[in-house]
Design an enzyme around this catalytic site. Structure first.
Site, mmCIF file in Angstrom:
data_model
loop_
_atom_site.group_PDB
_atom_site.id
_atom_site.type_symbol
_atom_site.label_atom_id
_atom_site.label_comp_id
_atom_site.label_asym_id
_atom_site.label_seq_id
_atom_site.Cartn_x
_atom_site.Cartn_y
_atom_site.Cartn_z
ATOM 1 N N TYR A 77 0.801 -1.175 -0.150
ATOM 2 C CA TYR A 77 -0.245 -0.035 -0.057
ATOM 3 C C TYR A 77 0.877 1.481 -0.070
ATOM 4 O O TYR A 77 0.278 2.277 -0.521
ATOM 5 C CB TYR A 77 -0.801 0.096 1.519
ATOM 6 N N LYS B 106 3.498 -15.441 2.937
ATOM 7 C CA LYS B 106 3.675 -16.167 1.670
ATOM 8 C C LYS B 106 5.311 -16.451 1.674
ATOM 9 O O LYS B 106 5.932 -16.049 0.744
ATOM 10 C CB LYS B 106 3.351 -15.333 0.606
ATOM 11 N N ASP C 283 -2.549 -18.598 1.025
ATOM 12 C CA ASP C 283 -3.532 -19.379 0.343
ATOM 13 C C ASP C 283 -4.236 -20.313 1.231
ATOM 14 O O ASP C 283 -5.385 -20.418 0.990
ATOM 15 C CB ASP C 283 -2.957 -19.802 -0.894
ATOM 16 N N ASP D 161 -6.011 -7.343 4.200
ATOM 17 C CA ASP D 161 -7.297 -6.565 3.557
ATOM 18 C C ASP D 161 -8.085 -7.474 3.086
ATOM 19 O O ASP D 161 -9.184 -7.408 3.196
ATOM 20 C CB ASP D 161 -6.724 -5.645 2.334
ATOM 21 N N ASP E 72 -11.771 -9.110 4.716
ATOM 22 C CA ASP E 72 -13.260 -9.118 4.036
ATOM 23 C C ASP E 72 -13.683 -10.703 4.129
ATOM 24 O O ASP E 72 -14.879 -10.872 4.222
ATOM 25 C CB ASP E 72 -12.792 -8.884 2.547
#
Ligand code: IPM
Ligand code: MG
Length: 360
Positions: free
Chosen positions: A146, A195, A227, A251, A255
């Site tokens: 970001y 990751k 993942d 983020d 959600d």
């Protein structure tokens, strides 16, 4: 005691839901003898309409000089709103990102809880939902993709876009410490999500988190690839307590986690810095399609106000009173449209706010 609250109503349903949270806080003030003073400040689309930019320097100063910020939601329909014809740095979201950075709000807490009375709204299979879940997503909020360098260039007639993902060990350590501190007050488990099978930033993340974990021997630390985490959230959400992760992964996963609860209109959030200061907002967006219709669920914002009392003002008893009032209203069968089910009583934004206020 007197508390200065900078209040950002924002766009879409923002003004309606913040209005209800202010109503609840006013009642808390009367009952527990506190004086909550609100200063309205503009951000996002509302600020673009007045100042031509999503956040002004004066607004940042006002926010900095307050005890906390209570926010609704910002942004509009990205395909139809004129705000999205502007260059990226002038769009509503740019205001939010700048405010997070300027206020150094590096720790974002997003609880995802399956409310027992709303379990029917959970989209997961019954046997999974029955286990229940209560997790806290701790998202790093001022670093990573970001805030890395970004640009779009053209090389030999071919357009190329570059975003960079950078973390230094201090940025990782401070969010990890917050994550372990919060786990100590909960079920004492941290799942650090990365990751690390591909990214250097994730390998550094994993080693710094392991180092911080040494100071919290009571907390169980587990590492999980992002993942796999996305999959585990729908397969067995009850395994999670604190999920600790970087900005972009957080983020996306937050959600997903909120959707899994089936009641995103209920989920609060807090963004904190090193001091007691924080910005509190619902986890959901500005829902421009239902704005101004008295349809939005104000509970996420009201519970964000409760988090503000707890984390920024140390008013635990008052925060408990709000959370209990919300629970009572739900137990009595009142619902806004988003969490409506057969046999319940449907009410609008204002009525829901008043019902909760009356029960404080
Ligand atoms: C969030 C939102 C923001 C983010 C947007 C509006 C910039 O999706 O708070 O999760 O990506 O952080
Ligand atoms: Mg998001």
């Amino acid at each position: 005691m007197q508390f200065q609250i900078a209040s950002i109503k924002g766009d879409g349903i923002g003004p309606e839901i913040v209005g209800e949270a202010q109503k609840v806080l006013k009642k808390v003030g009367e009952k527990f003898h506190h004086d909550f003073q609100f200063t309205e400040i503009l951000m996002g689309g509302a600020s673009i309409d007045v100042y031509g930019m999503p956040l002004t320097d004066e607004t940042i100063e006002t926010a900095k000089h307050s005890d906390a910020v209570l926010m609704g939601s910002i942004g509009g329909d990205t395909t139809t709103s004129p705000w999205y014809q502007l260059e990226p740095k002038l769009r509503p979201e740019a205001g939010l990102l700048r405010l997070r950075k300027e206020l150094n709000l590096f720790a974002n807490l997003r609880p995802a809880v399956l409310y027992e009375v709303l379990a029917d709204a959970c989209p997961l299979k019954k046997e999974i939902a029955e286990q229940g879940f209560d997790m806290m997503i701790m998202r790093e909020l001022t670093g990573g993709l970001y805030f890395g360098e970004r640009r779009t260039i053209e090389e030999n007639g071919i357009k190329k876009a570059i975003d960079t993902l950078t973390y230094d060990e201090n940025e990782i350590r401070r969010i990890a410490v917050k994550g372990f501190e919060i786990a100590m007050k909960r079920k004492k488990k941290v799942t650090s999500v990365d990751k690390a099978n591909v990214l250097d930033s994730s390998r550094l993340w994993r080693s710094v988190v392991a180092d911080v974990a040494k100071d919290y021997p009571e907390v169980q630390l587990e590492n999980m690839l992002v993942d796999n985490c996305a999959m585990q959230l729908v397969k067995d959400p009850s395994q999670f307590d604190v999920i600790l992760t970087e900005n972009m992964f957080g983020d996306i996963l937050s959600d997903e986690a909120s959707m899994v609860t089936g009641s995103i209109g209920m989920l609060a959030s807090a963004s904190l810095n090193d001091t007691k200061f924080g910005l509190y907002e619902p986890s959901h967006g500005s829902a421009p399609d239902i704005a101004g219709k008295n349809l939005a669920n104000p509970i996420a914002t009201i519970l964000s106000a409760a988090m503000m009392l707890r984390y920024s003002f140390d008013l635990d008893q008052e925060a408990d009173a709000i959370e209990k009032a919300v629970k009572d209203v739900l137990d009595e069968g009142f619902r806004t449209g988003d969490i409506m089910s057969e046999g319940s009583k449907q009410v609008g934004t204002k009525e829901m706010g008043s019902l909760i206020t009356e029960r404080i």
